[in-house]
Design an enzyme around this catalytic site. Structure first.
Site, PDB file in Angstrom:
ATOM      1  N   GLU A  74       0.821  -1.211   0.000  1.00 30.43           N
ATOM      2  CA  GLU A  74       0.000   0.000   0.000  1.00 30.43           C
ATOM      3  C   GLU A  74       0.865   1.275   0.000  1.00 30.43           C
ATOM      4  O   GLU A  74       0.354   2.387   0.188  1.00 30.43           O
ATOM      5  CB  GLU A  74      -0.928  -0.048   1.216  1.00 30.43           C
ATOM      6  N   HIS A  99     -12.761  -2.180   2.601  1.00 33.53           N
ATOM      7  CA  HIS A  99     -11.341  -2.392   2.826  1.00 33.53           C
ATOM      8  C   HIS A  99     -10.919  -2.024   4.252  1.00 33.53           C
ATOM      9  O   HIS A  99     -10.525  -2.894   5.021  1.00 33.53           O
ATOM     10  CB  HIS A  99     -10.566  -1.582   1.771  1.00 33.53           C
ATOM     11  N   HIS A 122      -7.250  -2.392   8.881  1.00 29.47           N
ATOM     12  CA  HIS A 122      -8.496  -3.041   8.488  1.00 29.47           C
ATOM     13  C   HIS A 122      -9.342  -3.235   9.737  1.00 29.47           C
ATOM     14  O   HIS A 122      -9.926  -4.301   9.939  1.00 29.47           O
ATOM     15  CB  HIS A 122      -8.212  -4.399   7.841  1.00 29.47           C
ATOM     16  N   HIS A 170      -2.668   2.919   8.217  1.00 31.55           N
ATOM     17  CA  HIS A 170      -3.751   2.239   7.500  1.00 31.55           C
ATOM     18  C   HIS A 170      -4.057   0.918   8.186  1.00 31.55           C
ATOM     19  O   HIS A 170      -3.148   0.122   8.438  1.00 31.55           O
ATOM     20  CB  HIS A 170      -3.330   2.005   6.048  1.00 31.55           C
TER      21      HIS A 170
HETATM   22 ZN    ZN Z   1      -5.298  -2.568   3.366  1.00 27.67          ZN
END
Ligand code: ZN
Length: 210
Positions: free
Chosen positions: A71, A151, A91, A89
């Site tokens: 990412e 996501h 999840h 980031h």
């Molecule tokens: Zn991700």
């Protein structure tokens, strides 16, 4: 703490708090034109400083043996257009629930203002692609956090500590919304109510001395 040590520290915290599981989620910190990022394929609570690659703003590997997180293009896109110095980031569960069902996180609590306003959900695109990076960049405009459809979520800050805190606020807001939705239809704050909060925060009343 060096930036690479910070990635290890906050990676551990992200796992401890259940914001990520396995090898999902990634963090980065920017120093000048260099970015330290978590590597691909290593659980965030198993990191050592040397494992964390350093890339330049074009995404070229400058230091490290492991590949940067898949990412990384999204992190670079954020650094290109904001003054952020850190990106987180995850999840996380409640963030992903909202990102899978809504186009924005309804402002049911004034803490949404800690993230710069109503949190947008960036339209879905395959992970790691320039399309996803562009969608996230647009969703983050004027905000400290955004959700990513089907996501997860992403937060930014002037430091990794700040970006991490924004991630926790985002997950808390999403959890409140999701749990409230299970009890009834959550009331959403109006623009006027949110504006009044901003005014109140800018002009706090002083308590008189006894
Ligand atoms: Zn991700």
């Amino acid at each position: 703490m060096t930036f690479r040590e910070q990635l290890c520290e906050y990676g551990r915290r992200a796992v401890e708090l259940g914001l990520v599981i396995g090898t999902s989620g990634n963090l980065s910190v920017r120093e000048g034109d260099r970015i330290a990022v978590t590597p691909s394929g290593v659980a965030l609570d198993r990191l050592t400083p040397e494992m964390c690659p350093i890339v330049d703003l074009a995404g070229r590997l400058v230091e490290g043996d492991l590949q940067p997180s898949s990412e990384t293009p999204m992190h670079l896109a954020v650094y290109e257009t904001t003054d952020a110095r850190a990106v987180v980031h995850t999840h996380s569960v409640f963030g992903t629930v909202v990102a899978t069902t809504m186009t924005e996180l309804p402002p049911v609590h004034y803490n949404t203002l800690l993230l710069g306003g109503v949190v947008r959900v960036a339209p879905y695109a395959t992970y790691g692609t320039p399309e996803l990076a562009a969608n996230v960049r647009a969703a983050l405009e004027g905000r400290r956090a955004a959700l990513m459809a089907n996501h997860g979520g992403v937060s930014i800050g002037a430091t990794l500590e700040e970006a991490f805190e924004a991630t926790r606020v985002l997950e808390w807001l999403c959890e409140v919304y999701v749990r409230a939705s299970g009890v009834g239809k959550p009331a959403v704050l109006t623009d006027e109510q949110l504006t009044a909060v901003v005014e109140r925060a800018l002009n706090p009343p002083e308590f008189p001395r006894a």
